[in-house]
Design an enzyme around this catalytic site. Structure first.
Site, PDB file in Angstrom:
ATOM      1  N   LEU A 186       0.822  -1.216   0.000  1.00 36.69           N
ATOM      2  CA  LEU A 186       0.000   0.000   0.000  1.00 36.69           C
ATOM      3  C   LEU A 186       0.851   1.258   0.000  1.00 36.69           C
ATOM      4  CD1 LEU A 186      -2.948  -0.696   2.482  1.00 36.69           C
ATOM      5  CD2 LEU A 186      -2.892  -0.945  -0.004  1.00 36.69           C
ATOM      6  N   GLY A 187       1.983   1.215   0.681  1.00 40.39           N
ATOM      7  CA  GLY A 187       2.816   2.405   0.755  1.00 40.39           C
ATOM      8  C   GLY A 187       4.063   2.143   1.570  1.00 40.39           C
ATOM      9  N   THR A 223      -3.736   5.568   4.581  1.00 37.49           N
ATOM     10  CA  THR A 223      -2.410   5.041   4.258  1.00 37.49           C
ATOM     11  C   THR A 223      -1.386   6.166   4.269  1.00 37.49           C
ATOM     12  OG1 THR A 223      -3.329   3.222   2.953  1.00 37.49           O
ATOM     13  CG2 THR A 223      -1.038   3.837   2.516  1.00 37.49           C
ATOM     14  N   GLU A 227       1.880   6.539   6.675  1.00 32.15           N
ATOM     15  CA  GLU A 227       3.250   6.651   6.145  1.00 32.15           C
ATOM     16  C   GLU A 227       3.901   7.981   6.534  1.00 32.15           C
ATOM     17  OE1 GLU A 227       4.609   4.116   5.199  1.00 32.15           O
ATOM     18  OE2 GLU A 227       2.927   2.819   4.699  1.00 32.15           O
TER      19      GLU A 227
END
Length: 410
Positions: A186-187, A223, A227
């Site tokens: 996802l990241g 997300t 992050e």
């Protein structure tokens, strides 16, 4: 905590399919840099020492009052037209970040009651850059079509030479790359202290923002919140030791957790002999189950802004949102929380390093009734813990803290 198995969705007449779970590549990048860059290892040591100083000495955390505003450049690297996300999708992500980091997200009230007093305004805001590195006007959005069908956490998306876009100066901008990530990723982010050319965060386009290609269960922009937490030096709350209960996120008010939570866990869930808060932005739960940063996490982010990311934004705003209630951190194994009940009386609960007292959901009544509340005449520069002198004494008394003062009578 023992991680629950992935939820399974079954449609009539079809086979069960495993539910998509969050996957973050930040620790893979961190370990790679530790193994290949002695400079990074030394920088991380110094950064952790500073963060520890902030945790142990609250007076050290007074360098950056008010709200820090961070200019963002979004680098859209696309292979198919669908991946070339709209300006509206990018704007929706910036909006989410500003709500999450200012504790104005509407779902913060879904935080389990024992942890709501710890939910804290991080005093950080984000905006699309309006001036590029050469001083020219910009929208803060850059785009490039690439022949690369998907990227990984190897930082190829951060270089023009490998199909991506080069970073803008990391001492002046938060670089965000949006692309197609492969392998269920996802990241990922780069912790502070790494190479400037790869500094920033990368998000797959289906987990970016709240419109366009954003897809459930990662369709609420969390997300990027997660992050950027890493980019500001936050760790996963279970300490990335698997399920061993021996890891740490270096934050005192996030109880230890045995592994990541996924999906939308039912509160409370137990591991490591405690009831951890599974609803923080630094966990692996779905976007709909992420609600808050704790006071300790905010202190750690502020240490990062005063230290390795001190140049990112000299612009300070003035308003500060108070935390839900006064919280006193006596040390790594002691927290005291004071809240006002619906009956206008004062209540107390505490964390002793292994459990909440008097119980996970209960509070100890201290008596008395709040008769008045006064906002402070001066602007308090940051969230301030209740002082030792302000601990409960025989009522009536007047208790002063960062958000104002409350008068009580017995």
């Amino acid at each position: 905590m023992t991680c629950p198995p992935p939820a399974v969705v079954v449609a009539a007449g079809t086979a069960a399919a495993p539910r998509r779970a969050r996957r973050c590549g930040t620790m893979d990048v961190h370990r790679r840099l530790l193994a290949t860059s002695p400079e990074y290892a030394r920088a991380r040591s110094a950064i952790e020492n500073m963060a520890r100083q902030y945790e142990l000495d609250p007076s050290a955390a007074a360098q950056r009052p008010g709200v820090t505003r961070i200019p963002v450049v979004v680098n859209v690297v696309w292979n198919t037209p669908q991946q070339n996300i709209s300006d509206a999708q990018i704007t929706s992500q910036i909006d989410v970040l500003n709500r999450d980091f200012r504790r104005t997200n509407p779902d913060v009230n879904n935080t389990p009651a024992p942890f709501l007093p710890l939910a804290t305004d991080a005093r950080i805001e984000f905006f699309l850059a309006t001036v590029d590195p050469d001083g020219a006007p910009t929208t803060g959005i850059r785009r490039r079509q690439t022949t690369v069908s998907s990227f990984s956490h190897n930082d190829a998306v951060k270089s023009q030479a490998t199909g991506g876009l080069d970073a803008w100066p990391s001492d002046r901008y938060l670089n965000m790359w949006v692309c197609q990530l492969g392998g269920g990723l996802l990241g990922y982010a780069q912790f502070p202290g790494g190479p400037p050319a790869t500094d920033g965060v990368v998000i797959t386009h289906t987990a970016f923002g709240t419109t366009g290609t954003a897809a459930p269960p990662f369709h609420l922009g969390r997300t990027a919140t997660h992050e950027i937490g890493h980019w500001l030096n936050l760790n996963h709350i279970w300490g990335d030791d698997g399920t061993g209960c021996n890891g740490t996120d270096n934050v005192a008010d996030t109880p230890n957790q045995g592994g990541a939570n996924t999906g939308k866990p039912t509160f409370p869930r137990f591991s490591c002999n405690n009831g951890p808060n599974g609803d923080m932005f630094m966990n692996y739960v779905d976007d709909e189950a992420m609600f808050m940063f704790s006071a300790g996490q905010v202190a750690r982010m502020q240490a990062c802004l005063d230290g390795p990311r001190a140049t990112i934004s000299p612009i300070l705003a003035a308003s500060i949102r108070p935390s839900s209630s006064p919280v006193v951190a006596w040390g790594a194994n002691r927290l005291d929380v004071f809240v006002t009940g619906t009956d206008s009386a004062l209540y107390h609960k505490w964390w002793n390093g292994s459990s909440w007292g008097p119980s996970l959901t209960g509070y100890e009544g201290l008596g008395g009734v709040i008769t008045a509340f006064r906002q402070p005449s001066r602007r308090v520069p940051r969230e301030e813990p209740v002082s030792v002198e302000a601990m409960p004494t025989p009522l009536p008394f007047q208790h002063e803290y960062g958000g104002g003062s409350a008068a009580y009578r017995s």
